[in-house]
Design an enzyme around this catalytic site. Structure first.
Site, PDB file in Angstrom:
ATOM      1  N   ASP A 139       1.931  17.441 -13.603  1.00 55.44           N
ATOM      2  CA  ASP A 139       1.968  18.303 -14.555  1.00 55.44           C
ATOM      3  C   ASP A 139       1.502  18.084 -15.974  1.00 55.44           C
ATOM      4  O   ASP A 139       1.646  17.239 -16.498  1.00 55.44           O
ATOM      5  CB  ASP A 139       3.208  19.079 -14.856  1.00 55.44           C
ATOM      6  N   GLU A 187      15.344  45.163 -31.308  1.00 57.63           N
ATOM      7  CA  GLU A 187      15.304  44.398 -32.115  1.00 57.63           C
ATOM      8  C   GLU A 187      16.126  42.983 -31.757  1.00 57.63           C
ATOM      9  O   GLU A 187      16.483  42.102 -31.999  1.00 57.63           O
ATOM     10  CB  GLU A 187      16.116  44.804 -33.408  1.00 57.63           C
ATOM     11  N   PRO A 231      12.784  35.650 -29.930  1.00 55.07           N
ATOM     12  CA  PRO A 231      12.093  35.380 -30.710  1.00 55.07           C
ATOM     13  C   PRO A 231      12.724  34.123 -31.456  1.00 55.07           C
ATOM     14  O   PRO A 231      11.916  33.212 -31.904  1.00 55.07           O
ATOM     15  CB  PRO A 231      11.190  36.232 -31.575  1.00 55.07           C
TER      16      PRO A 231
HETATM   17  C1  JDH Z   1      12.104  43.215 -39.218  1.00 52.84           C
HETATM   18  N1  JDH Z   1      11.728  42.139 -38.134  1.00 52.84           N
HETATM   19  C2  JDH Z   1      12.905  41.606 -37.803  1.00 52.84           C
HETATM   20  C3  JDH Z   1      12.581  40.268 -36.904  1.00 52.84           C
HETATM   21  N2  JDH Z   1      12.086  41.017 -35.640  1.00 52.84           N
HETATM   22  C4  JDH Z   1      11.874  39.877 -34.592  1.00 52.84           C
HETATM   23  C5  JDH Z   1      11.894  40.710 -33.267  1.00 52.84           C
HETATM   24  C6  JDH Z   1      12.965  40.978 -32.360  1.00 52.84           C
HETATM   25  C7  JDH Z   1      12.865  41.288 -31.267  1.00 52.84           C
HETATM   26  C8  JDH Z   1      11.554  41.636 -30.672  1.00 52.84           C
HETATM   27  C9  JDH Z   1      11.628  42.339 -29.333  1.00 52.84           C
HETATM   28  N3  JDH Z   1      12.456  41.739 -28.287  1.00 52.84           N
HETATM   29  C10 JDH Z   1      13.612  42.103 -28.208  1.00 52.84           C
HETATM   30  C11 JDH Z   1      13.990  41.392 -26.930  1.00 52.84           C
HETATM   31  C12 JDH Z   1      13.117  40.213 -27.124  1.00 52.84           C
HETATM   32  C13 JDH Z   1      13.279  38.752 -26.283  1.00 52.84           C
HETATM   33  C14 JDH Z   1      12.430  37.891 -26.426  1.00 52.84           C
HETATM   34  C15 JDH Z   1      11.244  38.388 -27.356  1.00 52.84           C
HETATM   35  C16 JDH Z   1      10.170  37.280 -27.651  1.00 52.84           C
HETATM   36  N4  JDH Z   1       9.045  37.647 -28.503  1.00 52.84           N
HETATM   37  N5  JDH Z   1       8.440  36.390 -28.537  1.00 52.84           N
HETATM   38  C17 JDH Z   1       9.022  35.348 -27.729  1.00 52.84           C
HETATM   39  N6  JDH Z   1       8.252  34.141 -27.831  1.00 52.84           N
HETATM   40  C18 JDH Z   1       9.847  36.001 -27.147  1.00 52.84           C
HETATM   41  C19 JDH Z   1      10.888  35.108 -26.207  1.00 52.84           C
HETATM   42  N7  JDH Z   1      11.117  34.670 -25.406  1.00 52.84           N
HETATM   43  C20 JDH Z   1      11.092  39.591 -27.910  1.00 52.84           C
HETATM   44  C21 JDH Z   1      12.211  40.609 -27.762  1.00 52.84           C
HETATM   45  C22 JDH Z   1      10.552  41.374 -31.343  1.00 52.84           C
HETATM   46  C23 JDH Z   1      10.484  40.788 -32.647  1.00 52.84           C
HETATM   47  C24 JDH Z   1      11.111  41.666 -35.845  1.00 52.84           C
HETATM   48  C25 JDH Z   1      11.107  42.906 -36.907  1.00 52.84           C
END
Ligand code: JDH
Length: 242
Positions: A172, A115, A88
């Site tokens: 596209d 995370e 993210p």
């Molecule tokens: C306290 N806070 C501190 C910040 N965190 C932030 C956070 C960190 C990991 C995750 C879950 N996760 C694990 C691996 C992984 C890869 C991609 C994505 C992803 N999400 N959205 C996109 N566009 C993605 C892409 N591409 C999510 C992922 C969710 C949220 C939340 C809690």
């Protein structure tokens, strides 16, 4: 193109074997390897995560396991792959990214969970290969697998011989900086809703003008930010299409 995906949920990547992507594999336009990260664990619990340094919620993925996995998956070729890490906190993945990656011979996707992955994994990999931490959009997923599937599909569809109609990729959305306008097919009227007359006129110059205007209007309504990127003469040209 060779594509490898490392994940703790290998079954999540099953869609890679279906439809357009499955055909691309059958036709050997791409080769795909899916690897279970837990294959590089050595403890009885097959642990891939641990508590975060500095405190905070959730767990972080262990560098040791990822390091061994990447060492093995990314080895065996004269030139290293491009390592793609969905996160993210990544740089925006766009159509331009997909076009750029469609020229790559080998992509490896590291799909995190929890995370995220210990930063040292990316920092260490960057010593041996290009690494890109990318995000597919401003919303929060639970892991990197859906993002990897999204990015793989948008890249593979650009490869020669994958799309039935290559012109489709050339037209596209975003390729000319605008959203594409509405599309229609038979019947001419459906639930009292007609197909715009111009599309049935056979006047292709008028049809092109109409489509250009529809694309501009839709972009203005839904994505005005894209219009800011258009040059003045592109806007003038589009304006003349009204
Ligand atoms: C306290 N806070 C501190 C910040 N965190 C932030 C956070 C960190 C990991 C995750 C879950 N996760 C694990 C691996 C992984 C890869 C991609 C994505 C992803 N999400 N959205 C996109 N566009 C993605 C892409 N591409 C999510 C992922 C969710 C949220 C939340 C809690």
């Amino acid at each position: 193109m060779r594509i490898d995906v490392i994940t703790i949920f290998p079954d999540y990547m099953a869609p890679l074997r279906e439809a357009l992507l499955g055909k691309a594999i059958e036709r050997e336009r791409i080769s795909v390897g899916v690897h279970d990260l837990r294959g590089w664990t050595h403890d009885v619990h097959r642990a891939v995560d641990d508590s975060p340094y500095g405190g905070g919620p959730g767990m972080v993925m262990k560098p040791q396991v990822w390091g061994e996995a990447l060492d093995e998956v990314c080895a065996g070729s004269d030139s290293p792959p491009r390592l793609v890490v969905p996160t993210p906190a990544g740089s925006p993945f766009t159509q331009q990214t997909a076009v750029r990656w469609s020229e790559e011979p080998w992509l490896v996707f590291a799909c995190g969970r929890y995370e995220g992955i210990d930063q040292r994994v990316m920092d260490d990999a960057a010593r041996r290969m290009p690494v890109e931490e990318v995000s597919i959009g401003d919303y929060v997923l639970v892991g990197g697998e859906v993002a990897a599937l999204t990015m793989i599909e948008s890249v593979v569809r650009l490869l020669p011989g994958v799309l039935g109609n290559p012109a489709s990729a050339e037209q596209d959305s975003f390729s000319d900086g605008l959203l594409e306008g509405p599309c229609y097919t038979r019947p001419e009227a459906w639930r009292d809703l007609p197909v715009p007359d111009v599309l049935r006129s056979g006047n292709h110059a008028a049809i092109d003008r109409w489509r250009r205007y529809q694309a501009l209007e839709r972009t203005w309504q839904r994505r005005p930010d894209l219009l800011e990127a258009l040059s003045d003469d592109e806007l003038d040209r589009a304006d003349r299409a009204r």
